[in-house]
Design an enzyme around this catalytic site. Sequence first.
Site, PDB file in Angstrom:
ATOM      1  N   GLU A   1       6.603  -0.546  -5.373  1.00 59.20           N
ATOM      2  CA  GLU A   1       5.472  -0.957  -6.237  1.00 59.20           C
ATOM      3  C   GLU A   1       4.220  -0.842  -5.378  1.00 59.20           C
ATOM      4  O   GLU A   1       3.875  -1.757  -4.632  1.00 59.20           O
ATOM      5  CB  GLU A   1       5.665  -2.409  -6.693  1.00 59.20           C
TER       6      GLU A   1
ATOM      7  N   GLY B   1       4.528   2.199   1.700  1.00 61.88           N
ATOM      8  CA  GLY B   1       5.615   2.716   0.855  1.00 61.88           C
ATOM      9  C   GLY B   1       6.214   4.002   1.398  1.00 61.88           C
ATOM     10  O   GLY B   1       7.427   4.216   1.342  1.00 61.88           O
TER      11      GLY B   1
ATOM     12  N   SER C   1       0.823  -1.212   0.000  1.00 62.29           N
ATOM     13  CA  SER C   1       0.000   0.000   0.000  1.00 62.29           C
ATOM     14  C   SER C   1       0.863   1.271   0.000  1.00 62.29           C
ATOM     15  O   SER C   1       2.047   1.231   0.363  1.00 62.29           O
ATOM     16  CB  SER C   1      -0.888  -0.007   1.244  1.00 62.29           C
TER      17      SER C   1
ATOM     18  N   CYS D   1      -3.208  -4.929  -7.895  1.00 65.85           N
ATOM     19  CA  CYS D   1      -2.770  -3.529  -7.968  1.00 65.85           C
ATOM     20  C   CYS D   1      -3.204  -2.923  -9.297  1.00 65.85           C
ATOM     21  O   CYS D   1      -3.437  -1.726  -9.400  1.00 65.85           O
ATOM     22  CB  CYS D   1      -1.264  -3.435  -7.794  1.00 65.85           C
TER      23      CYS D   1
HETATM   24  P1  NAD Z   1       0.320  -3.661   2.954  1.00 68.97           P
HETATM   25  O1  NAD Z   1       0.928  -2.354   2.657  1.00 68.97           O
HETATM   26  O2  NAD Z   1      -0.625  -3.772   4.078  1.00 68.97           O
HETATM   27  O3  NAD Z   1       1.463  -4.765   3.228  1.00 68.97           O
HETATM   28  C1  NAD Z   1       2.463  -5.048   2.257  1.00 68.97           C
HETATM   29  C2  NAD Z   1       3.715  -5.551   2.940  1.00 68.97           C
HETATM   30  O4  NAD Z   1       4.338  -4.465   3.636  1.00 68.97           O
HETATM   31  C3  NAD Z   1       3.484  -6.649   3.986  1.00 68.97           C
HETATM   32  O5  NAD Z   1       4.510  -7.594   3.878  1.00 68.97           O
HETATM   33  C4  NAD Z   1       3.576  -5.874   5.304  1.00 68.97           C
HETATM   34  O6  NAD Z   1       3.960  -6.675   6.394  1.00 68.97           O
HETATM   35  C5  NAD Z   1       4.652  -4.868   4.960  1.00 68.97           C
HETATM   36  N1  NAD Z   1       4.661  -3.652   5.785  1.00 68.97           N
HETATM   37  C6  NAD Z   1       3.616  -2.998   6.322  1.00 68.97           C
HETATM   38  N2  NAD Z   1       4.034  -1.896   6.974  1.00 68.97           N
HETATM   39  C7  NAD Z   1       5.376  -1.841   6.842  1.00 68.97           C
HETATM   40  C8  NAD Z   1       6.384  -0.946   7.285  1.00 68.97           C
HETATM   41  N3  NAD Z   1       6.104   0.124   8.025  1.00 68.97           N
HETATM   42  N4  NAD Z   1       7.669  -1.192   6.938  1.00 68.97           N
HETATM   43  C9  NAD Z   1       7.978  -2.264   6.183  1.00 68.97           C
HETATM   44  N5  NAD Z   1       7.073  -3.174   5.755  1.00 68.97           N
HETATM   45  C10 NAD Z   1       5.781  -2.959   6.077  1.00 68.97           C
HETATM   46  O7  NAD Z   1      -0.381  -4.126   1.581  1.00 68.97           O
HETATM   47  P2  NAD Z   1      -1.372  -5.361   1.313  1.00 68.97           P
HETATM   48  O8  NAD Z   1      -2.696  -5.093   1.923  1.00 68.97           O
HETATM   49  O9  NAD Z   1      -0.686  -6.647   1.611  1.00 68.97           O
HETATM   50  O10 NAD Z   1      -1.508  -5.296  -0.283  1.00 68.97           O
HETATM   51  C11 NAD Z   1      -2.416  -4.474  -0.958  1.00 68.97           C
HETATM   52  C12 NAD Z   1      -1.737  -3.238  -1.496  1.00 68.97           C
HETATM   53  O11 NAD Z   1      -0.585  -3.585  -2.253  1.00 68.97           O
HETATM   54  C13 NAD Z   1      -2.628  -2.470  -2.473  1.00 68.97           C
HETATM   55  O12 NAD Z   1      -2.476  -1.096  -2.241  1.00 68.97           O
HETATM   56  C14 NAD Z   1      -2.067  -2.863  -3.832  1.00 68.97           C
HETATM   57  O13 NAD Z   1      -2.345  -1.944  -4.865  1.00 68.97           O
HETATM   58  C15 NAD Z   1      -0.617  -2.950  -3.533  1.00 68.97           C
HETATM   59  N6  NAD Z   1       0.083  -3.777  -4.511  1.00 68.97           N
HETATM   60  C16 NAD Z   1       0.888  -3.157  -5.414  1.00 68.97           C
HETATM   61  C17 NAD Z   1       1.521  -3.904  -6.395  1.00 68.97           C
HETATM   62  C18 NAD Z   1       2.375  -3.253  -7.449  1.00 68.97           C
HETATM   63  O14 NAD Z   1       3.124  -3.971  -8.098  1.00 68.97           O
HETATM   64  N7  NAD Z   1       2.302  -1.956  -7.654  1.00 68.97           N
HETATM   65  C19 NAD Z   1       1.354  -5.302  -6.426  1.00 68.97           C
HETATM   66  C20 NAD Z   1       0.547  -5.890  -5.464  1.00 68.97           C
HETATM   67  C21 NAD Z   1      -0.087  -5.120  -4.504  1.00 68.97           C
END
Ligand code: NAD
Length: 499
Positions: free
Chosen positions: A253, A236, A232, A287
């Site tokens: 990403e 990021g 998310s 995504c």
């Molecule tokens: P999320 O952001 O909740 O989690 C993603 C990952 O980040 C997990 O492994 C989580 O443990 C980790 N994380 C969370 N907070 C963190 C921090 N402070 N520091 C480091 N790591 C941390 O996302 P989600 O709910 O698993 O996935 C959905 C999101 O991902 C949507 O917004 C989607 O669009 C995006 N996404 C993007 C792509 C792309 O290629 N652009 C691909 C797939 C998903």
Amino acid sequence: MDHSQILEACGLPHGTDGPGGLAVTTPVDGSVIARLSQHSPAQAQEAIDRAAAAFEIWRDVPAPRRGALVRLIGKELRAEKENLARLVSLECGKIVQEGRGEVQEMIDICDFALGLSRQLYGLTIASERPGHAMRETWHPMGVCAIITAFNFPVAPWCWNAALALVCGDPIIAKPSEKAPLCALAVQRICERALERFGDAPDGLVQTLVGGAELGAALAASPRVAIVSATGSVPMGRKVAGAAAERMGRCILELGGNNAMIIAPSADLELAVRAAVFSAVGTAGQRCTSLRRLIVHEDVADGVITRLRHAYDGLRIGDPLAEETLVGPLIDSDAGTAMSAALERAAAQGGTVHGGAPVLGDRFPGATYRQPALVEMPEQSDVVHAETFAPILYVMRYRTLDEAIALQNAVPQGLSSCIFSTDIRECERFLSASGSDCGIANVNIGPSGAEIGGAFGGEKETGGGRESGSDAWKGYMRRQTATVNWSRELPLAQGIRFDL
Ligand code: NAD
């Protein structure tokens, strides 16, 4: 195959009486399918130590030899494709067809990276000084952390891992806490490949199980050269901030808010089929899912009628059943977010079709929803946000300029497309003043990219590029070397410095 057989086929622990603190549930029926121990932040530091030691060795292994390891990973994946696809479906809820596609993507990127391992070349550059040669060389960069999201638990890991390994970088995976089993299955596959490879250094491929705190530890460590993070936008921002503090490299990403423009000349049959797959595939949890349909007013009524007809026929159900087209949402929070977005859309003037909970009697612990179509009078606030659920907002336009302005008006910049048979419109959409996204398609939906192209997007999507084209450069450091083979010492720009 029942759920425990799927886990067994992947060599994974199952059952709810394990020692670990992380309960893994399946969105298929909401039940707990495994309990795993989580790594502590101290164990994350140990993993970084091991990876850093592995780097000292791996960077000097010739790249084509590094490619041989990736070839073996690809071979193991071919053998495990069906088992892993079912696990992806079980743990993430995507239909098994899409699970197979995700594993195929891993196999494809392994093939790509193997070829790449003989093509990591730089430039020779004309020097302005006589008797001098200038060249650009690409060297391994260091430890690469791969933080991934729940919705694509294996393919983005492999886009990163296959490239990082051939580029000379050890990897540490930190999968989503909602999809650790897929990551553990992939780690096992890699271990078999490493054993066959023979002399890879210890710590070259590792996986950490746990939540945000482990990802944060990787992002903050100066010994992690590259942090590749998929997820998310809020995640990021945190990762980018932590890496920027120490001037580390990020490949981000993040979220998308992808649109399709349907022009009056479009082949509507193709456009509607593409729209339905892109909007409801993976239950709107890609995504690149289609979230906004921008339709010319002359064809809008017809498009909406066709879409509603197609939506009525969608087979929603167990994602492991071959006939299912739409599986569950990942959890009840996702269902709550979907309902909240639909309520906001209605309050902002939208007409909502669908979106109701379904299959509550068969799967009381899971979250199945009818995909929703929402006709919006304008692109209001709710449409600007990415709601990770199958909601397709439909808006009307009059001129192509207006459609492109709407398409670009959101904060995200991942994927986009136009359906038109007018070449002027298509080329305008692809031009510098057209779509502002990293991916722009013509007569193809916004989701389902091939690995040969660079994948990623602009603005809040984070600007990272992974997978094909020259994305490999993100995993290496560029060195410019000037060699003086003359007997003089001329300075650049003609500067004189006579002693
Ligand atoms: P999320 O952001 O909740 O989690 C993603 C990952 O980040 C997990 O492994 C989580 O443990 C980790 N994380 C969370 N907070 C963190 C921090 N402070 N520091 C480091 N790591 C941390 O996302 P989600 O709910 O698993 O996935 C959905 C999101 O991902 C949507 O917004 C989607 O669009 C995006 N996404 C993007 C792509 C792309 O290629 N652009 C691909 C797939 C998903």
